[in-house]
Design a protein around this motif. Structure first.
Motif, PDB file in Angstrom:
ATOM      1  N   THR A   1     -30.566  -6.144 -20.143  1.00  0.00           N
ATOM      2  CA  THR A   1     -29.720  -5.294 -19.295  1.00  0.00           C
ATOM      3  C   THR A   1     -28.987  -6.142 -18.268  1.00  0.00           C
ATOM      4  N   TYR A   2     -29.691  -7.127 -17.705  1.00  0.00           N
ATOM      5  CA  TYR A   2     -29.064  -8.026 -16.737  1.00  0.00           C
ATOM      6  C   TYR A   2     -27.939  -8.832 -17.389  1.00  0.00           C
ATOM      7  N   GLN A   3     -28.172  -9.296 -18.631  1.00  0.00           N
ATOM      8  CA  GLN A   3     -27.166 -10.104 -19.327  1.00  0.00           C
ATOM      9  C   GLN A   3     -25.907  -9.310 -19.656  1.00  0.00           C
TER      10      GLN A   3
ATOM     11  N   GLY B   1     -30.010 -17.616 -20.260  1.00  0.00           N
ATOM     12  CA  GLY B   1     -31.333 -18.224 -20.207  1.00  0.00           C
ATOM     13  C   GLY B   1     -32.454 -17.219 -20.386  1.00  0.00           C
ATOM     14  N   ASN B   2     -33.611 -17.532 -19.791  1.00  0.00           N
ATOM     15  CA  ASN B   2     -34.771 -16.653 -19.848  1.00  0.00           C
ATOM     16  C   ASN B   2     -35.360 -16.541 -18.445  1.00  0.00           C
TER      17      ASN B   2
ATOM     18  N   SER C   1     -35.754 -19.810 -16.490  1.00  0.00           N
ATOM     19  CA  SER C   1     -34.539 -20.417 -15.933  1.00  0.00           C
ATOM     20  C   SER C   1     -33.806 -19.467 -14.991  1.00  0.00           C
ATOM     21  N   PHE C   2     -34.400 -18.316 -14.699  1.00  0.00           N
ATOM     22  CA  PHE C   2     -33.801 -17.327 -13.790  1.00  0.00           C
ATOM     23  C   PHE C   2     -33.743 -17.925 -12.395  1.00  0.00           C
ATOM     24  N   SER C   3     -32.528 -18.152 -11.863  1.00  0.00           N
ATOM     25  CA  SER C   3     -32.355 -18.828 -10.577  1.00  0.00           C
ATOM     26  C   SER C   3     -32.485 -17.864  -9.406  1.00  0.00           C
ATOM     27  N   SER C   4     -32.482 -18.410  -8.186  1.00  0.00           N
ATOM     28  CA  SER C   4     -32.551 -17.582  -6.980  1.00  0.00           C
ATOM     29  C   SER C   4     -31.339 -16.669  -6.880  1.00  0.00           C
ATOM     30  N   GLN C   5     -30.159 -17.160  -7.325  1.00  0.00           N
ATOM     31  CA  GLN C   5     -28.957 -16.322  -7.307  1.00  0.00           C
ATOM     32  C   GLN C   5     -29.081 -15.185  -8.327  1.00  0.00           C
ATOM     33  N   ASP C   6     -29.668 -15.493  -9.509  1.00  0.00           N
ATOM     34  CA  ASP C   6     -29.894 -14.451 -10.509  1.00  0.00           C
ATOM     35  C   ASP C   6     -30.832 -13.376  -9.958  1.00  0.00           C
TER      36      ASP C   6
END
Length: 301
Positions: A17-19, A27-28, A31-36
């Motif tokens: 849903t996020y993608q 990514g997964n 690899s989900f960053s702080s901005q993500d």
């Protein structure tokens, strides 16, 4: 399938849903960053009118495997974000098919295979034709409004707003190149050290500048972390002036080992004595309260 396995499947649904909202993320959870994470928090709030904390995401979504099931109210929020009425509906509709969907294998059907291959080729050709069309772009150099010096690429992020979605714009040598798709394209510039800037760009050619106004308290904090100031008492007084009583500091540890939390007193004690490890830390985000004092800091170790 157990409820814990279904939760793992729900995590995949949340990621898909996020993608859909941020297609550039491929990514997964690892690899989900702080901005993500911030983008996801905003998306969940907008879609479900409910909130989810950054700490909860680190605790329950970032890990590859989970040892226990989260609270049902949080499962309801994630299920609603993924298109269900709640956790109960998600479990009912996915208990039997979740595992099959997760490891779905193509059936041996030559006719269907040819059709799929044909569709893929057609889509690829269409994509190449669209890409080959000449793009209208405009370049901007990012500068400090007061010093007129270019801004470090590491200290700023830029994105455009397309169909109410954020699309990140690469920054190289303090310069961004924006593709103009509409009559007016909005570019948003964010930085922990500068005030947020939104710029509407018309379809004109040429190179321009975007001037960012520094946040004085954020700049002072940066100086404290990077400098070798020896006067501890002076530093204490200055820190007390710029930091909120309710300050919350999140330090993201190396190698994805988790996070550390500090309050005002604990963080101030770290800043009083400059160390090499402190100088290497990178501020990712700063938030100020209504009085202008810093109330939240996110740092990368």
């Amino acid at each position: 399938m157990s409820e814990l396995e279904l939760f793992q499947f729900l995590k995949q649904k949340v990621l898909l849903t996020y993608q859909k909202q941020y297609p550039y993320f491929q990514g997964n959870w690892k690899s989900f960053s702080s901005q993500d994470i911030q983008n996801l928090i905003d998306s969940i709030s907008e879609k479900t009118k409910q909130s989810i904390s950054e700490k909860w995401i680190y605790t329950h979504l970032k890990p590859e495997l989970n040892s226990k099931l989260p609270r049902k109210d949080m499962l309801d929020i994630l299920s609603q974000f993924s298109g269900f009425s709640g956790w109960d509906e998600f479990v009912f509709k996915n208990r039997e098919v979740a595992f099959e969907e997760k490891i779905k294998l193509p059936k041996k059907n030559n006719r269907n295979s040819f059709i799929i291959v044909g569709i893929v080729v057609a889509v690829t050709i269409a994509g190449l034709l669209l890409y080959s069309q000449k793009k209208i772009t405009q370049k901007f150099q990012l500068k400090n409004q007061f010093t007129n010096e270019t801004i470090s690429t590491k200290e700023v992020k830029a994105y455009t707003i397309e169909n109410n979605k954020k699309v990140e714009v690469p920054i190289q040598n303090a310069e961004i190149e924006v593709e103009l798709k509409d009559e007016k394209t909005k570019v948003v510039i964010q930085s922990p050290y500068y005030k947020k800037q939104e710029v509407e760009i018309a379809k004109v050619s040429g190179k321009n500048e975007i001037l960012l106004q520094p946040d004085d308290y954020a700049m002072m904090l940066k100086a404290f972390m990077k400098s070798d100031i020896k006067n501890w008492e002076t530093r204490k007084i200055q820190l007390d002036k710029i930091l909120s009583v309710d300050l919350e500091v999140i330090v993201m540890l190396k190698n994805d080992l988790g996070i550390e939390y500090f309050n005002k007193k604990e963080f101030s004690e770290k800043l009083i004595v400059p160390t090499e490890s402190l100088k290497k830390m990178q501020i990712l985000e700063i938030k100020n309260n209504e009085a202008g004092k810093i109330e939240f800091i996110r740092i990368k170790q």
